[in-house]
Write a protein that holds these residues in place. Structure first.
Motif, PDB file in Angstrom:
ATOM      1  N   SER A 102       0.857  -1.193   0.000  1.00 22.68           N
ATOM      2  CA  SER A 102       0.000   0.000   0.000  1.00 22.68           C
ATOM      3  C   SER A 102       0.890   1.238   0.000  1.00 22.68           C
ATOM      4  O   SER A 102       1.709   1.416   0.911  1.00 22.68           O
ATOM      5  CB  SER A 102      -0.924  -0.003   1.218  1.00 22.68           C
ATOM      6  N   ILE A 103       0.719   2.064  -1.010  1.00 21.51           N
ATOM      7  CA  ILE A 103       1.543   3.264  -1.178  1.00 21.51           C
ATOM      8  C   ILE A 103       0.761   4.491  -0.721  1.00 21.51           C
ATOM      9  O   ILE A 103      -0.352   4.743  -1.200  1.00 21.51           O
ATOM     10  CB  ILE A 103       1.973   3.434  -2.652  1.00 21.51           C
ATOM     11  N   THR A 104       1.322   5.231   0.216  1.00 24.76           N
ATOM     12  CA  THR A 104       0.704   6.471   0.681  1.00 24.76           C
ATOM     13  C   THR A 104       1.042   7.590  -0.290  1.00 24.76           C
ATOM     14  O   THR A 104       2.207   7.744  -0.687  1.00 24.76           O
ATOM     15  CB  THR A 104       1.210   6.837   2.094  1.00 24.76           C
ATOM     16  N   LEU A 105       0.041   8.361  -0.664  1.00 26.46           N
ATOM     17  CA  LEU A 105       0.238   9.465  -1.608  1.00 26.46           C
ATOM     18  C   LEU A 105       0.050  10.802  -0.900  1.00 26.46           C
ATOM     19  O   LEU A 105      -0.955  11.024  -0.220  1.00 26.46           O
ATOM     20  CB  LEU A 105      -0.763   9.356  -2.761  1.00 26.46           C
ATOM     21  N   VAL A 106       1.043  11.671  -1.058  1.00 31.79           N
ATOM     22  CA  VAL A 106       0.924  13.047  -0.581  1.00 31.79           C
ATOM     23  C   VAL A 106       0.452  13.877  -1.757  1.00 31.79           C
ATOM     24  O   VAL A 106       1.141  13.974  -2.778  1.00 31.79           O
ATOM     25  CB  VAL A 106       2.270  13.575  -0.045  1.00 31.79           C
ATOM     26  N   LEU A 107      -0.749  14.454  -1.628  1.00 31.32           N
ATOM     27  CA  LEU A 107      -1.390  15.148  -2.739  1.00 31.32           C
ATOM     28  C   LEU A 107      -1.471  16.653  -2.478  1.00 31.32           C
ATOM     29  O   LEU A 107      -1.518  17.103  -1.330  1.00 31.32           O
ATOM     30  CB  LEU A 107      -2.805  14.605  -2.963  1.00 31.32           C
ATOM     31  N   SER A 108      -1.506  17.402  -3.560  1.00 30.72           N
ATOM     32  CA  SER A 108      -1.639  18.854  -3.461  1.00 30.72           C
ATOM     33  C   SER A 108      -3.102  19.236  -3.235  1.00 30.72           C
ATOM     34  O   SER A 108      -3.999  18.757  -3.925  1.00 30.72           O
ATOM     35  CB  SER A 108      -1.130  19.514  -4.744  1.00 30.72           C
ATOM     36  N   SER A 109      -3.318  20.108  -2.252  1.00 25.57           N
ATOM     37  CA  SER A 109      -4.676  20.605  -1.989  1.00 25.57           C
ATOM     38  C   SER A 109      -4.919  21.959  -2.639  1.00 25.57           C
ATOM     39  O   SER A 109      -5.971  22.565  -2.463  1.00 25.57           O
ATOM     40  CB  SER A 109      -4.900  20.716  -0.478  1.00 25.57           C
ATOM     41  N   GLY A 110      -3.920  22.430  -3.415  1.00 21.26           N
ATOM     42  CA  GLY A 110      -4.040  23.756  -4.012  1.00 21.26           C
ATOM     43  C   GLY A 110      -3.524  24.807  -3.033  1.00 21.26           C
ATOM     44  O   GLY A 110      -3.189  24.518  -1.886  1.00 21.26           O
ATOM     45  N   THR A 111      -3.446  26.042  -3.480  1.00 19.38           N
ATOM     46  CA  THR A 111      -2.972  27.118  -2.601  1.00 19.38           C
ATOM     47  C   THR A 111      -4.055  27.486  -1.610  1.00 19.38           C
ATOM     48  O   THR A 111      -5.248  27.354  -1.869  1.00 19.38           O
ATOM     49  CB  THR A 111      -2.587  28.360  -3.427  1.00 19.38           C
ATOM     50  N   GLY A 112      -3.615  27.951  -0.437  1.00 14.67           N
ATOM     51  CA  GLY A 112      -4.570  28.343   0.590  1.00 14.67           C
ATOM     52  C   GLY A 112      -5.272  29.651   0.250  1.00 14.67           C
ATOM     53  O   GLY A 112      -4.893  30.365  -0.669  1.00 14.67           O
ATOM     54  N   SER A 113      -6.277  29.979   1.032  1.00 15.59           N
ATOM     55  CA  SER A 113      -7.048  31.204   0.798  1.00 15.59           C
ATOM     56  C   SER A 113      -6.587  32.352   1.684  1.00 15.59           C
ATOM     57  O   SER A 113      -6.966  33.501   1.471  1.00 15.59           O
ATOM     58  CB  SER A 113      -8.541  30.932   1.044  1.00 15.59           C
ATOM     59  N   ILE A 114      -5.775  32.050   2.701  1.00 20.31           N
ATOM     60  CA  ILE A 114      -5.316  33.072   3.641  1.00 20.31           C
ATOM     61  C   ILE A 114      -3.877  33.447   3.317  1.00 20.31           C
ATOM     62  O   ILE A 114      -3.022  32.587   3.134  1.00 20.31           O
ATOM     63  CB  ILE A 114      -5.408  32.563   5.095  1.00 20.31           C
ATOM     64  N   GLU A 115      -3.608  34.758   3.251  1.00 24.21           N
ATOM     65  CA  GLU A 115      -2.262  35.241   2.961  1.00 24.21           C
ATOM     66  C   GLU A 115      -1.491  35.478   4.251  1.00 24.21           C
ATOM     67  O   GLU A 115      -2.041  35.944   5.256  1.00 24.21           O
ATOM     68  CB  GLU A 115      -2.331  36.532   2.155  1.00 24.21           C
ATOM     69  N   ASN A 116      -0.209  35.111   4.207  1.00 19.02           N
ATOM     70  CA  ASN A 116       0.679  35.303   5.351  1.00 19.02           C
ATOM     71  C   ASN A 116       1.954  35.979   4.879  1.00 19.02           C
ATOM     72  O   ASN A 116       2.317  35.895   3.696  1.00 19.02           O
ATOM     73  CB  ASN A 116       1.016  33.952   5.993  1.00 19.02           C
ATOM     74  N   PRO A 117       2.678  36.622   5.793  1.00 21.16           N
ATOM     75  CA  PRO A 117       3.936  37.295   5.400  1.00 21.16           C
ATOM     76  C   PRO A 117       4.966  36.288   4.884  1.00 21.16           C
ATOM     77  O   PRO A 117       5.049  35.166   5.369  1.00 21.16           O
ATOM     78  CB  PRO A 117       4.407  37.962   6.692  1.00 21.16           C
ATOM     79  N   VAL A 118       5.739  36.715   3.911  1.00 18.58           N
ATOM     80  CA  VAL A 118       6.825  35.883   3.392  1.00 18.58           C
ATOM     81  C   VAL A 118       7.909  35.778   4.460  1.00 18.58           C
ATOM     82  O   VAL A 118       8.344  36.800   4.998  1.00 18.58           O
ATOM     83  CB  VAL A 118       7.412  36.508   2.107  1.00 18.58           C
ATOM     84  N   PRO A 119       8.351  34.593   4.788  1.00 17.75           N
ATOM     85  CA  PRO A 119       9.426  34.478   5.797  1.00 17.75           C
ATOM     86  C   PRO A 119      10.740  35.028   5.265  1.00 17.75           C
ATOM     87  O   PRO A 119      11.025  34.946   4.078  1.00 17.75           O
ATOM     88  CB  PRO A 119       9.502  32.969   6.042  1.00 17.75           C
ATOM     89  N   ASP A 120      11.524  35.585   6.167  1.00 15.66           N
ATOM     90  CA  ASP A 120      12.834  36.132   5.799  1.00 15.66           C
ATOM     91  C   ASP A 120      13.851  35.002   5.888  1.00 15.66           C
ATOM     92  O   ASP A 120      14.215  34.541   6.975  1.00 15.66           O
ATOM     93  CB  ASP A 120      13.207  37.274   6.742  1.00 15.66           C
ATOM     94  N   LEU A 121      14.342  34.548   4.740  1.00 18.93           N
ATOM     95  CA  LEU A 121      15.275  33.429   4.678  1.00 18.93           C
ATOM     96  C   LEU A 121      16.724  33.876   4.563  1.00 18.93           C
ATOM     97  O   LEU A 121      17.638  33.053   4.654  1.00 18.93           O
ATOM     98  CB  LEU A 121      14.939  32.534   3.476  1.00 18.93           C
ATOM     99  N   ILE A 122      16.939  35.181   4.362  1.00 16.40           N
ATOM    100  CA  ILE A 122      18.289  35.703   4.135  1.00 16.40           C
ATOM    101  C   ILE A 122      19.177  35.410   5.350  1.00 16.40           C
ATOM    102  O   ILE A 122      18.817  35.705   6.486  1.00 16.40           O
ATOM    103  CB  ILE A 122      18.270  37.218   3.859  1.00 16.40           C
ATOM    104  N   GLY A 123      20.309  34.796   5.076  1.00 10.75           N
ATOM    105  CA  GLY A 123      21.246  34.467   6.143  1.00 10.75           C
ATOM    106  C   GLY A 123      21.093  33.045   6.651  1.00 10.75           C
ATOM    107  O   GLY A 123      21.974  32.543   7.360  1.00 10.75           O
ATOM    108  N   MET A 124      19.987  32.382   6.336  1.00 11.73           N
ATOM    109  CA  MET A 124      19.803  30.986   6.743  1.00 11.73           C
ATOM    110  C   MET A 124      20.622  30.069   5.845  1.00 11.73           C
ATOM    111  O   MET A 124      20.949  30.409   4.700  1.00 11.73           O
ATOM    112  CB  MET A 124      18.326  30.576   6.635  1.00 11.73           C
ATOM    113  N   THR A 125      20.951  28.905   6.368  1.00  7.02           N
ATOM    114  CA  THR A 125      21.548  27.885   5.504  1.00  7.02           C
ATOM    115  C   THR A 125      20.442  27.286   4.635  1.00  7.02           C
ATOM    116  O   THR A 125      19.245  27.443   4.919  1.00  7.02           O
ATOM    117  CB  THR A 125      22.200  26.764   6.329  1.00  7.02           C
ATOM    118  N   PHE A 126      20.854  26.597   3.587  1.00 10.07           N
ATOM    119  CA  PHE A 126      19.882  25.977   2.689  1.00 10.07           C
ATOM    120  C   PHE A 126      18.973  25.012   3.465  1.00 10.07           C
ATOM    121  O   PHE A 126      17.761  24.996   3.275  1.00 10.07           O
ATOM    122  CB  PHE A 126      20.619  25.247   1.570  1.00 10.07           C
ATOM    123  N   GLN A 127      19.571  24.219   4.368  1.00 11.08           N
ATOM    124  CA  GLN A 127      18.791  23.263   5.141  1.00 11.08           C
ATOM    125  C   GLN A 127      17.789  23.989   6.041  1.00 11.08           C
ATOM    126  O   GLN A 127      16.621  23.584   6.145  1.00 11.08           O
ATOM    127  CB  GLN A 127      19.724  22.384   6.004  1.00 11.08           C
TER     128      GLN A 127
END
Length: 268
Positions: free
Chosen positions: A170-195
Motif C-alpha cells: 500500500s503506497i501512501t500518496l501526498v497530494l496537493s490541496s491547491g494554494t490556501g485562501s489566507i495570505e501570510n507574510p513571506v518568511p525572511d530566509l536571508i542568512g539561513m543555511t539551505f537546510q
C-alpha cells in the motif's frame, strides 16, 4: 471339436459368431454404467479461502481428485489459501472429477516502484493498480498544482521510483490541496543555511521554487541564502504576502550575507 465345427454349414457358423458378438455387446453395455459411474454425480463444495491442505482433504474425502495448477498473490489472503477453484462451487460433476485449484503465494513477488510524482491522483491510482500495488492513505498538503502527487511513501518513508517493492504493498500518496485562501507574510530566509530555509518553508506550508547555486559552493546543505523571491518586503518596505502552497525561490552562496545599514549583501 474343430472337425465338428467345420462339418457344420457356413451359415450356421456365421449365426453363432453374430450371436456371440451380440451377447458380448449386451454385457458390455450393461456394465458401461458401472465402469463410467454414469449417473453418479457430486456437488462441488466451496473451498475458497481454505488452506490448500484443508481444501485437498475436503475434496478428496468427497470423492474428487485435486490438482494445484496455478498460484497468485493477494495481500488480503493468507498464504497457501485457495483463491479459485475449477469447476466452481455448486457445480454438478461426476464422481472422481479433478478439481483444479489456484492458491495464494507464500512470498509476494517484487515489482518496480513507478514514478508517481506530478501525476493526478486518478493517473497514480491506475499506475499503481497496473503494477499490482494498492493506494494506501492520502495526505493533502498545500501546493499550487491541485490534486497532483507531491510524494510517494511506503511505510511512512519516501520510496524512490525504480526501487523493488513487494507486490500488493500500500503506497501512501501526498497530494496537493491547491494554494490556501489566507495570505501570510513571506518568511525572511536571508542568512539561513539551505537546510534551515527548507525547514522554514515547510513549516509555513510553502514550497521551494528555483534554487540558484553559486559555482563555488561545495556543501549545498550549509550554503547561505543571500537572495529570495518574493522578498520579505516590497519596494515600499511593506511586508510581502503569500498563500500556503506558493513557491519561494532562493539564491545560495558559500559565504553568509553582510547586513549593513538595513541592506543585505553577500560576501565575495
Amino acid at each position: 471339436m474343430f472337425n465338428q465345427i467345420t462339418k457344420r454349414s457356413f451359415g450356421f457358423n456365421l449365426a453363432v459368431v453374430v450371436g456371440l458378438f451380440l451377447v458380448l455387446g449386451l454385457i458390455f453395455f450393461m456394465l458401461l454404467g458401472v465402469i463410467t459411474k454414469h449417473g453418479d454425480t457430486l456437488t462441488v463444495p466451496d473451498v475458497h479461502r481454505k488452506s490448500v491442505k484443508d481444501a485437498t482433504k475436503l475434496l478428496e474425502d468427497a470423492g474428487f481428485n485435486v490438482d494445484v495448477r496455478d498460484s497468485i498473490f493477494i495481500d488480503s489472503l493468507p498464504a497457501l489459501a485457495v483463491w479459485e477453484q475449477t469447476p466452481a462451487k455448486g457445480a454438478i460433476v461426476k464422481v472422481g472429477r479433478t478439481i483444479y485449484l489456484t492458491i495464494n503465494k507464500v512470498v509476494p513477488p517484487m515489482v518496480e516502484m513507478p514514478d508517481l510524482v506530478g501525476l493526478t491522483f486518478r493517473s497514480a491510482e491506475m499506475t499503481l493498480h497496473s503494477r499490482r500495488l494498492n493506494v494506501g492513505d492520502t495526505i493533502y498538503k498545500p501546493d499550487f498544482a491541485t490534486n497532483t502527487v507531491l510524494q510517494q511513501l511506503l511505510g511512512g518513508k519516501l520510496v524512490k521510483a525504480g526501487r523493488q517493492v513487494p507486490e500488493g504493498s500500500s503506497i501512501t500518496l501526498v497530494l496537493s490541496s491547491g494554494t490556501g485562501s489566507i495570505e501570510n507574510p513571506v518568511p525572511d530566509l536571508i542568512g539561513m543555511t539551505f537546510q534551515e530555509a527548507k525547514v522554514t518553508l515547510s513549516g509555513r506550508n510553502l514550497n521551494l521554487g528555483t534554487v540558484m547555486v553559486d559555482p563555488a559552493i561545495t556543501d549545498t546543505a550549509n550554503a547561505f541564502v543571500v537572495k529570495q523571491d518574493p522578498a520579505p518586503k516590497n519596494s515600499l518596505q511593506e511586508l510581502s504576502m503569500v498563500r500556503a502552497g506558493e513557491l519561494v525561490s532562493i539564491w545560495l552562496s558559500p559565504n553568509p550575507p553582510v547586513k549593513s545599514g538595513g541592506d543585505t549583501t553577500s560576501e565575495n
